[in-house]
Design an enzyme around this catalytic site. Structure first.
Site, PDB file in Angstrom:
ATOM      1  CG  HIS A  61      24.962 -41.604  11.248  1.00 49.74           C
ATOM      2  ND1 HIS A  61      25.669 -41.972  10.122  1.00 49.74           N
ATOM      3  CD2 HIS A  61      25.862 -41.081  12.107  1.00 49.74           C
ATOM      4  CE1 HIS A  61      26.947 -41.678  10.309  1.00 49.74           C
ATOM      5  NE2 HIS A  61      27.086 -41.142  11.497  1.00 49.74           N
ATOM      6  CG  ASN A  77      31.535 -42.639   9.517  1.00 48.48           C
ATOM      7  OD1 ASN A  77      30.320 -42.772   9.573  1.00 48.48           O
ATOM      8  ND2 ASN A  77      32.193 -41.794  10.299  1.00 48.48           N
TER       9      ASN A  77
END
Length: 491
Positions: free
Chosen positions: A59, A132
């Site tokens: 990420h 997510n």
């Protein structure tokens, strides 16, 4: 569990001790929480967190914005969390969206899951929800997470992401099948961060004032509608504007087109969890909406851009271990592993005082701890006592737990999760494929075939395992995929 090939040397810890089980984390009974004594797990996670500096291991590429969560339903029957306590109550939020595999300079428009992380600045402290844009994930045990991410990152020899590594892991880990169908379907490349849903993904605990516990999943449905890119469209956009998603979010807010999401939850009374069809703590599974309907609880709107991307987006630190009274963890093994790994990653990447930075510290209350010194320490405690208990009037424990106790039983050991009657790695993947309209099914096959066909010519074994897993999800999908891959590989 994988069997040991006599021709292979035994896997060991960093200090050379043989590893008996590298697939299942040690738990308190088959369905219980993780144990700190599983040092193989913590060694893997702690080492994994320190493999790159200073950007995030995963990420790394992201964008963020501030906004407001507004409660729209009385949920006090399920949770005592103050920020959910009454209809109309508003709570400041910071959101960060991100890709998973790419580094800090990677393009936004790529086929990859998207992180959907939220920090609620509540009056009882910060609550972080780290999810997510998919309701499931590739794996169900944190012991496999470093290995999985290694397959998605650059190969140590070639310096590139290698299809051999990706599909070797997927084929040998059938639990990945459900998420792979999501990833290679239309939603695998969102058109923007504004045009995708978000999910808490994990199962969490809510508990009410009476001490009753409930299991909950979060859903954030985009009010802008779902919009996606084809592989061809994404390739053009990524080359023309690598910052496309970050730019879109910032410019939409500057125009006053504030993106929003409707927040819903699914809820299961804790006492009923053992009897449902699928393991409710398995991150590779969804809870069917027909069994557990969505309940609207609020609305999220983003209306303010950060003033400095580094200070507020790059240094933002989210951890699923940041709970508030009325919300807590579940026996979800992946969640249990993340409770340690995220905070540890931030202490390494940003510093032990990362939570004192403006974007991370509580906004609606004050943090009162005995933590001192270290990088970024601002001296806020002056000469006050740095120990507890003390007789100088320092902060003291409340004696009130944040969440309800979870009953555990059974011997310690490396356990697979206890099975439920419809638990396997393929049912929900097949259901997802059959929900797709024919044109989306065709694009899914094309996307999968293009990726699998890139496996090295002498590794047909990797190709065959990959195709076999999709055939077990749906025979028609497997047959179409086998034909498409053979055509691309000239076989």
């Amino acid at each position: 569990m994988a069997t040991q090939d006599d021709r292979r040397s035994p896997l060991t810890t960093e200090t050379g001790a043989p590893v008996g089980d590298n697939q299942h984390t040690e738990t308190a009974g088959p369905g219980g929480p993780l144990l700190v004594q599983d040092q193989q797990l913590f060694e893997k996670l702690a080492r994994f967190n320190r493999e790159r500096i200073p950007e995030r291991i995963v990420h790394a590429r992201g964008a963020g914005a501030y906004g407001t969560f507004t409660a729209t339903r009385d949920v006090s029957r399920w949770t005592r969390a103050a920020f959910l306590s009454r209809v109309g109550k508003e709570t400041e939020v910071f959101a960060r969206f991100s890709t998973v595999a790419g580094n800090l300079g990677a393009a936004d428009a790529v086929r990859d899951p998207r992180g959907f992380s939220l920090k609620f600045y509540t009056e009882e402290g910060n609550y972080d929800l780290v999810g997510n844009n998919t309701p499931v994930f590739f794996i169900k045990d944190p012991s496999k997470f470093p290995d999985f991410i290694h397959t998605q990152k650059r190969d140590p020899y070639t310096g590139s992401q290698e299809p051999d590594n990706v599909w070797d892991f997927f084929g040998l880990s059938p639990e990945t099948t459900h998420q792979v169908v999501w990833l290679f379907g239309d939603r695998g490349i969102p058109a923007s961060y504004r045009h995708m849903n978000g999910y808490g993904s994990h199962t969490y605990q809510w508990n009410n004032a009476a001490g009753e516990a409930f299991w909950v999943k979060y859903h954030f449905t985009t009010d802008q509608g779902i919009a996606t890119l084809t592989s061809e469209e994404a390739a053009v956009l990524a080359g023309r504007d690598p910052d496309s998603h970050q730019r879109d979010l910032r410019e939409a807010i500057e125009r006053g087109e504030y993106p929003s999401w409707t927040v819903r939850v699914q809820i299961i009374p804790a006492a009923e969890a053992a009897g449902i069809r699928f393991n409710p703590f398995d991150l590779t599974k969804v809870w069917p909406h027909a069994d557990h309907p969505l309940i609207e609880i609020g609305r999220l709107e983003l209306d303010r851009n950060p003033e400095n991307v580094f200070a507020e987006v790059e240094q933002s630190a989210f951890s699923p271990a940041h709970f508030v009274p009325g919300i807590g963890p579940s026996p979800d093994k992946m969640l249990q592993g993340r409770l340690f790994a995220y905070g540890d990653a931030h202490r390494y990447r940003v510093g032990v005082n990362a939570d004192q930075l403006p974007v991370n510290r509580p906004h609606a209350t004050e943090a009162r701890t005995y933590g001192r010194d270290g990088r970024l320490y601002d001296g806020r405690h002056a000469g006050a006592a740095n120990y507890e208990p003390n007789s100088s009037g320092g902060p003291a424990e409340t004696g009130q737990p944040l969440w309800a106790a979870t009953r555990v039983s059974g011997p310690t050991g490396n356990h697979a999760a206890p099975p439920h009657r419809e638990d396997d790695d393929f049912v929900q993947a097949g259901n997802l494929y059959r929900l797709m309209p024919p044109d989306e099914q065709e694009r899914l096959v094309t996307n999968l075939a293009g990726s699998i066909a890139a496996v090295s010519a002498d590794r047909d074994d990797i190709v065959e395992r990959a195709v076999r897993n999709f055939r077990r999800a749906d025979a028609g999908l497997g047959d179409l995929l086998a034909t498409a891959v053979k055509q691309r590989r000239g076989r």
